[in-house]
Design an enzyme around this catalytic site. Structure first.
Site, short mmCIF file in Angstrom:
data_model
loop_
_atom_site.label_atom_id
_atom_site.label_comp_id
_atom_site.label_asym_id
_atom_site.label_seq_id
_atom_site.Cartn_x
_atom_site.Cartn_y
_atom_site.Cartn_z
N ASP A 1 -59.81 -2.69 25.89
CA ASP A 1 -59.86 -1.28 26.14
C ASP A 1 -60.82 -0.90 27.20
OD1 ASP A 1 -59.76 1.60 26.15
OD2 ASP A 1 -60.45 1.79 24.00
N ASP B 1 -62.28 2.10 29.32
CA ASP B 1 -62.36 3.58 29.39
C ASP B 1 -63.21 3.71 30.53
OD1 ASP B 1 -62.63 6.41 28.84
OD2 ASP B 1 -62.17 5.91 26.87
N ASP C 1 -64.62 -2.06 25.51
CA ASP C 1 -64.86 -1.58 24.20
C ASP C 1 -64.60 -2.80 23.49
OD1 ASP C 1 -65.36 -0.60 21.55
OD2 ASP C 1 -64.31 1.33 22.23
#
Length: 330
Positions: free
Chosen positions: A96, A98, A280
């Site tokens: 992930d 972001d 993450d």
């Protein structure tokens, strides 16, 4: 027109009733749909409507059309009894990225913008290349999440791995571990085939360190790196851009080689720790995680979670903007 504004309840209704289509949900999710857990956020306070299951795409379609949720999620895990999250079978390996959480951004935006979204896409491209070339993985899917990207790997060789091995894979692909450390599960993770620079670092580690150093700014704050060392790094990083790592090391303190070497080692270790924040990590090691459902609306920023077929041509500010955003009267 302003991007990244929160969608109103009426805009959500318009999206799910007029624009959203069940055919936009990727096949890798619709396959074995009945083995996944779904979760929903109806009020913008997080996914508290959990443990939902759908036996067919038609039931999922009816639910989204009628509820028009603030956010929709599905599990990366497959269960025998997903309503109870019982009988865990396997789980996707997920990364992930972001844009708003990238530790080194060259923009100063408060949320996300075109600059940091492009930087997130660059990081994602590098990770996918490593997954393919170094680990030999093939069943890789990419989704734009609304403010970043989700890499979802469905190769059977990784879907049954435990959290510890997933953590080691994560550290390897983002360049978060200084090489030559021992790994208990080394044979399960990778076979290093490419080495670079005079210090014997694997190419993937070198590339990640290089990426981070080239994206540093005068305002970057790195634990363990003094302002003086940061300035010296910025002054001399042209050598790194040209892959002249030995020259870069020497320039850190040309009058005192031992001090320069210590500074170099300190910088490399600090950057490798920083690289862990490119992704993450909690998402990658969580065997029961739920992620935003591709095709659903990220209502907080009014962006469509979108499966990315071609990372080179994908532009979130064109390809993931719902129609109602273009029609807004600001």
């Amino acid at each position: 027109m302003e991007f990244f504004k929160q969608a109103t309840p009426e805009e959500r209704r318009i999206y799910y009733k007029e624009e959203w289509d069940i055919n936009q949900v990727p096949e890798f999710i619709l396959d074995q749909l009945e083995n996944r857990e779904f979760g929903f956020d109806h009020f913008g306070r997080g996914p508290n409507d959990r443990y939902k299951t759908f036996n067919s795409p038609e039931y999922l379609k009816r639910f989204l059309r009628s509820k028009t949720p603030f956010a929709a999620y599905c599990s990366v895990a497959f269960y025998e009894k997903p309503r109870k999250r019982d009988g865990w079978i396997k789980a996707e390996l997920v990364f992930d990225v972001d844009a708003k959480d990238i530790p080194i951004r060259t923009c100063n935006c408060d949320n996300v913008c075109e600059i940091c979204l492009n930087e997130a896409k660059e990081i994602v491209g590098n990770i996918i290349d490593t997954l393919k070339s170094d680990l030999g993985l093939k069943n890789i899917h990419l989704s734009y999440s609304g403010r970043g990207y989700h890499i979802r790997v469905l190769d059977e060789s990784v879907m049954e791995l435990d959290s510890d091995v997933r953590s080691q894979i994560l550290k390897y692909v983002v360049g978060a571990d200084v090489p030559n450390e021992k790994y208990e599960n080394r044979d399960q993770i990778y076979t290093l085939r490419h080495y670079s620079i005079p210090f014997g670092y694997p190419k993937v580690f070198t590339d990640r360190i290089k990426y981070s150093i080239l994206h540093l700014t005068e305002d970057s704050k790195i634990e363990g790196v003094s302002k003086n060392l940061l300035n010296k790094t910025l002054e001399n990083r042209k050598s790194i851009e040209n892959d002249q790592w030995g020259l870069f090391l020497n320039k850190l303190d040309p009058n005192h080689p031992k001090t320069g070497a210590r500074n170099y080692n300190k910088l490399i270790k600090s950057i490798s720790s920083l690289n862990m924040s490119l992704v993450d990590g909690k998402v990658s090691i969580d065997l029961k995680r739920i992620l935003r459902l591709p095709s659903s609306l990220h209502s907080k920023v009014s962006m469509r979670c979108t499966e990315v077929k071609n990372i080179e041509t994908f532009d979130p500010l064109k390809d993931a903007v719902p129609k109602f955003v273009w029609e807004r009267k600001d």
